[in-house]
Design an enzyme around this catalytic site. Structure first.
Site, short mmCIF file in Angstrom:
data_model
loop_
_atom_site.label_atom_id
_atom_site.label_comp_id
_atom_site.label_asym_id
_atom_site.label_seq_id
_atom_site.Cartn_x
_atom_site.Cartn_y
_atom_site.Cartn_z
N ASP A 11 10.55 11.01 7.86
CA ASP A 11 9.41 11.65 8.00
C ASP A 11 9.27 12.83 8.46
O ASP A 11 7.95 13.22 10.05
CB ASP A 11 8.59 11.16 8.48
CG ASP A 11 6.90 11.56 8.02
OD1 ASP A 11 6.89 12.62 7.11
OD2 ASP A 11 5.79 11.30 8.83
N ASP A 33 9.99 11.07 0.42
CA ASP A 33 10.27 12.25 0.96
C ASP A 33 12.00 12.55 1.13
O ASP A 33 11.83 13.66 2.00
CB ASP A 33 9.57 12.38 2.22
CG ASP A 33 8.13 11.95 1.66
OD1 ASP A 33 7.82 11.99 1.20
OD2 ASP A 33 6.48 12.03 2.89
N ASP A 83 -3.35 7.44 6.56
CA ASP A 83 -1.72 9.22 6.40
C ASP A 83 -1.51 9.25 7.46
O ASP A 83 -0.19 9.72 8.00
CB ASP A 83 -2.06 9.70 5.63
CG ASP A 83 -2.22 9.56 4.25
OD1 ASP A 83 -1.42 8.82 3.94
OD2 ASP A 83 -3.32 10.32 3.36
#
Length: 324
Positions: A117, A155, A298
């Site tokens: 991330d 991701d 989130d």
């Protein structure tokens, strides 16, 4: 995803699918028969939505009924750096046994890539490439030789631009290692995450998938923890698939009932999407899944708690705005 960025929940409920009568060969797991075709979906009765719905049944029946929309749907189970290298094998094996004992197929998410991330709300991951390889080997040992489907590193490919050239090369090598290790068990189907349609152009994502060895995976996953409409993601997936050997894909529909408003972090006004189903009507789409657990924050944005924490009010809002 700086237009609509996904952040994972830490402890998601298990998505499971009833096992078929006989297991696929290695070729079947990576590129042959659809592992979801004709299968029933298993729901975890201990999910946060289910527990909250039970606790509210008498005091607030309306909200309990809304939470039931989530509680009665299967959702994927995530594993990452909160599962230590020493414990991940036993943790995965224990969860897998529970699911297999129910006559079902485990569907797990691997989320431990180093520099995860880009140090954002869900930052973390393995502390080094060597540590990641060990973790992946232990995870794979926990999965064992039974049937399983794996969504690999949400991701990781789409967020590569934040890394140096050397670190990008390392990330691709780690994803290749993960694909090869996981698919050493011939009944494990792997879907390498490919972000979503609003992030990386399809031709560029296809290049990244090829470099991550999607050829030896079942295919790829789209829209994980995101909000883009299913039709848009389906078209994007077809464009990618055409460039990577007609690989199959799955789409996360957990929160895309109203599409995206351009915000990636706890955006207001969103809704649950299509319930998880394997009969998608599209030969290239193996399943619509709830990979993200609706109700997990989130991140500390738009009034939400830390990434991965259950947010009851947000979950209820998603359910209230659903088309069902």
């Amino acid at each position: 995803m700086r237009t609509s960025h996904r952040v994972a929940g830490l402890f998601a409920a298990a998505l499971t699918v009833a096992a078929a009568a006989c297991g696929p060969t290695h070729a079947g797991a990576t590129g042959g028969a659809d592992p979801f075709a004709g299968q029933k979906l298993y729901v975890d009765p201990q999910s946060p939505a289910a527990e909250n719905a039970r606790s509210m049944r008498r005091s607030n029946p309306h909200d309990a009924a809304e939470l039931d929309k989530i509680a009665h749907a299967p959702q994927a189970h995530w594993f990452g750096d909160w599962n230590s290298t020493d414990q991940v094998k036993s943790t995965v094996a224990r969860r897998g046994r529970t699911i297999h004992d129910a006559g079902a197929l485990p569907v797990f998410v691997v989320y431990d890539i180093p520099e995860r991330d880009c140090n954002g709300y869900s930052g973390g991951g393995a502390p080094s490439p060597a540590a990641y390889r060990t973790w992946i080997r232990n995870f794979t040992a926990g999965v064992g030789t039974g049937r399983a489907a794996i969504v690999l590193e949400p991701d990781a490919l789409a967020m590569m631009d934040c890394l140096s050239a050397a670190d990008q090369a390392t990330r691709l090598s780690l994803l290749r290692y993960a694909v090869q290790t996981l698919t050493s068990h011939p009944r494990t189907a792997v879907y390498v995450d490919a972000g979503h349609s609003g992030w990386i152009p399809a031709d560029q994502m296809a290049v990244r998938l090829r470099e991550a060895d999607v050829a030896d995976a079942r295919g790829f996953s789209l829209n994980v923890s995101n909000f883009d409409r299913t039709g848009v993601e389906r078209s994007y997936g077809h464009d990618i698939a055409a460039a990577v050997g007609d690989k199959h894909f799955v789409i996360d529909t957990s929160r895309n009932g109203r599409g995206s408003n351009g915000d990636w972090c706890n955006p207001p006004g969103r809704a649950l999407g299509t319930r998880p189903i394997s009969a998608t009507g599209d030969a290239s789409v193996d399943a619509y899944l709830w990979i993200k657990r609706p109700g997990d924050s989130d991140g500390a944005c738009n009034g939400g708690p830390a990434a991965g924490q259950w947010w009851n009010d947000y979950a209820i809002g998603l359910a209230e705005r659903a088309a069902y």
